[in-house]
Design a protein around this motif. Sequence first.
Motif, mmCIF file in Angstrom:
data_model
loop_
_atom_site.group_PDB
_atom_site.id
_atom_site.type_symbol
_atom_site.label_atom_id
_atom_site.label_comp_id
_atom_site.label_asym_id
_atom_site.label_seq_id
_atom_site.Cartn_x
_atom_site.Cartn_y
_atom_site.Cartn_z
ATOM 1 N N TYR A 78 -2.334 4.528 -3.666
ATOM 2 C CA TYR A 78 -3.437 4.679 -2.627
ATOM 3 C C TYR A 78 -4.577 3.695 -2.976
ATOM 4 C CZ TYR A 78 -7.125 7.270 -0.213
ATOM 5 O OH TYR A 78 -8.003 7.665 0.420
ATOM 6 N N LEU A 79 -5.010 3.752 -4.192
ATOM 7 C CA LEU A 79 -6.251 2.900 -4.374
ATOM 8 C C LEU A 79 -5.770 1.415 -4.268
ATOM 9 C CD1 LEU A 79 -7.733 4.720 -7.714
ATOM 10 C CD2 LEU A 79 -8.557 4.936 -5.367
ATOM 11 N N SER A 80 -4.510 0.945 -4.635
ATOM 12 C CA SER A 80 -4.293 -0.489 -4.020
ATOM 13 C C SER A 80 -4.266 -0.615 -2.574
ATOM 14 C CB SER A 80 -2.875 -0.649 -4.732
ATOM 15 O OG SER A 80 -2.019 -0.041 -3.979
ATOM 16 N N TRP A 81 -3.802 0.128 -1.730
ATOM 17 C CA TRP A 81 -4.108 0.185 -0.488
ATOM 18 C C TRP A 81 -5.437 0.126 0.065
ATOM 19 C CZ3 TRP A 81 -0.936 -1.724 2.894
ATOM 20 C CH2 TRP A 81 0.341 -1.779 2.507
ATOM 21 N N ILE A 82 -6.541 0.874 -0.375
ATOM 22 C CA ILE A 82 -7.700 0.937 -0.154
ATOM 23 C C ILE A 82 -8.386 -0.353 -0.699
ATOM 24 C CG2 ILE A 82 -9.903 1.996 -0.794
ATOM 25 C CD1 ILE A 82 -8.206 3.750 1.043
ATOM 26 N N ARG A 83 -7.985 -0.989 -1.841
ATOM 27 C CA ARG A 83 -8.329 -2.285 -2.137
ATOM 28 C C ARG A 83 -8.227 -3.337 -1.169
ATOM 29 N NH1 ARG A 83 -7.078 -0.488 -7.478
ATOM 30 N NH2 ARG A 83 -5.149 -1.570 -7.156
ATOM 31 N N THR A 84 -7.001 -3.130 -0.919
ATOM 32 C CA THR A 84 -6.308 -4.130 0.258
ATOM 33 C C THR A 84 -7.148 -3.998 1.517
ATOM 34 O OG1 THR A 84 -4.216 -4.261 -0.630
ATOM 35 C CG2 THR A 84 -4.268 -4.963 1.659
ATOM 36 N N ALA A 85 -7.539 -2.807 1.798
ATOM 37 C CA ALA A 85 -8.269 -2.680 3.271
ATOM 38 C C ALA A 85 -9.781 -3.160 2.940
ATOM 39 C CB ALA A 85 -8.375 -0.952 3.507
ATOM 40 N N LEU A 142 -10.225 -7.460 12.322
ATOM 41 C CA LEU A 142 -9.979 -7.424 10.967
ATOM 42 C C LEU A 142 -10.597 -6.094 10.559
ATOM 43 C CD1 LEU A 142 -9.973 -10.994 9.533
ATOM 44 C CD2 LEU A 142 -7.901 -9.401 9.962
ATOM 45 N N VAL A 143 -11.818 -5.950 10.829
ATOM 46 C CA VAL A 143 -12.595 -4.672 10.177
ATOM 47 C C VAL A 143 -11.953 -3.449 11.044
ATOM 48 C CG1 VAL A 143 -14.602 -3.556 10.468
ATOM 49 C CG2 VAL A 143 -14.663 -5.793 10.063
ATOM 50 N N ILE A 144 -11.627 -3.573 12.148
ATOM 51 C CA ILE A 144 -10.979 -2.091 12.723
ATOM 52 C C ILE A 144 -9.553 -1.961 12.200
ATOM 53 C CG2 ILE A 144 -9.977 -1.333 14.638
ATOM 54 C CD1 ILE A 144 -12.227 -2.669 16.607
ATOM 55 N N SER A 145 -8.812 -2.865 12.006
ATOM 56 C CA SER A 145 -7.482 -2.993 11.284
ATOM 57 C C SER A 145 -7.606 -2.226 9.939
ATOM 58 C CB SER A 145 -6.827 -4.262 11.226
ATOM 59 O OG SER A 145 -6.767 -4.859 12.527
ATOM 60 N N SER A 146 -8.681 -2.652 9.077
ATOM 61 C CA SER A 146 -9.038 -2.435 7.719
ATOM 62 C C SER A 146 -9.123 -0.635 7.896
ATOM 63 C CB SER A 146 -10.046 -2.855 7.208
ATOM 64 O OG SER A 146 -10.394 -2.451 6.147
ATOM 65 N N ALA A 147 -9.813 -0.241 8.805
ATOM 66 C CA ALA A 147 -10.168 1.146 9.064
ATOM 67 C C ALA A 147 -8.888 2.052 9.287
ATOM 68 C CB ALA A 147 -11.262 1.204 9.991
ATOM 69 N N VAL A 148 -7.999 1.161 10.279
ATOM 70 C CA VAL A 148 -6.701 1.921 10.518
ATOM 71 C C VAL A 148 -5.867 1.937 9.165
ATOM 72 C CG1 VAL A 148 -4.756 1.644 11.897
ATOM 73 C CG2 VAL A 148 -6.977 1.474 12.831
ATOM 74 N N LEU A 190 -4.344 5.246 7.429
ATOM 75 C CA LEU A 190 -2.478 5.471 7.166
ATOM 76 C C LEU A 190 -2.586 5.567 5.584
ATOM 77 C CD1 LEU A 190 -1.222 2.655 9.394
ATOM 78 C CD2 LEU A 190 -0.974 5.166 9.717
ATOM 79 N N ALA A 191 -3.065 4.933 4.837
ATOM 80 C CA ALA A 191 -3.187 5.035 3.525
ATOM 81 C C ALA A 191 -3.739 6.679 3.086
ATOM 82 C CB ALA A 191 -3.931 4.315 2.494
ATOM 83 N N SER A 192 -4.545 6.899 3.463
ATOM 84 C CA SER A 192 -4.988 8.469 3.362
ATOM 85 C C SER A 192 -3.689 9.383 3.618
ATOM 86 C CB SER A 192 -6.333 8.621 4.084
ATOM 87 O OG SER A 192 -7.268 7.896 3.516
ATOM 88 N N LEU A 193 -2.980 9.141 4.757
ATOM 89 C CA LEU A 193 -2.270 9.841 5.297
ATOM 90 C C LEU A 193 -1.059 10.022 4.298
ATOM 91 C CD1 LEU A 193 -0.986 11.700 7.532
ATOM 92 C CD2 LEU A 193 -0.079 9.797 8.828
ATOM 93 N N ARG A 194 -0.398 8.760 3.910
ATOM 94 C CA ARG A 194 0.511 8.463 3.248
ATOM 95 C C ARG A 194 0.286 9.333 1.762
ATOM 96 N NH1 ARG A 194 2.085 5.946 -1.375
ATOM 97 N NH2 ARG A 194 4.258 5.383 -1.672
ATOM 98 N N PHE A 195 -1.038 9.236 1.284
ATOM 99 C CA PHE A 195 -1.291 9.859 -0.049
ATOM 100 C C PHE A 195 -1.136 11.294 0.054
ATOM 101 C CE2 PHE A 195 -4.526 11.928 -2.486
ATOM 102 C CZ PHE A 195 -4.262 11.554 -3.820
ATOM 103 N N LEU A 196 -1.585 11.912 1.221
ATOM 104 C CA LEU A 196 -1.584 13.329 1.385
ATOM 105 C C LEU A 196 -0.013 13.973 1.493
ATOM 106 C CD1 LEU A 196 -4.676 13.979 3.638
ATOM 107 C CD2 LEU A 196 -4.415 14.352 1.127
#
Length: 109
Positions: free
Chosen positions: A15-22, A48-54, A58-64
């Motif tokens: 999860y944290l790696s996806w957040i760092r990527t975003a 790119l900023v909007i895609s980062s928010a998406v 998605l990363a949060s959903l996957r984590f949960l």
Amino acid sequence: MIEKFQEHASNERTYLSWIRTAVAIAGFGIVIERLPSNANSTWTGLALVISSAVLVALASLRFLVIRRQIERSDAGRSMFGAIEVLFSSMLAVLLLTVFVFLLGLARGG
């Protein structure tokens, strides 16, 4: 001792790696937006900023989802396959956006 600690720690690291990527993608979008080249840089940076928010959503959903599966020991019924496809699609769109921006810069526009 936390039950299934290894699995939970692995899920959190992913999860944290996806957040760092975003965050990196959002930063790159802000840098592109600040370039004084043309109007395309504004739209590319915004995309790119909007895609980062998406990507964060998605990363949060996957984590949960994975956390719930670990707690229930539902490793056999993996629902996150669709989320992984969304991640891959999202990264492909991000790469395409950057490619189109760089192509526009190369043409001088």
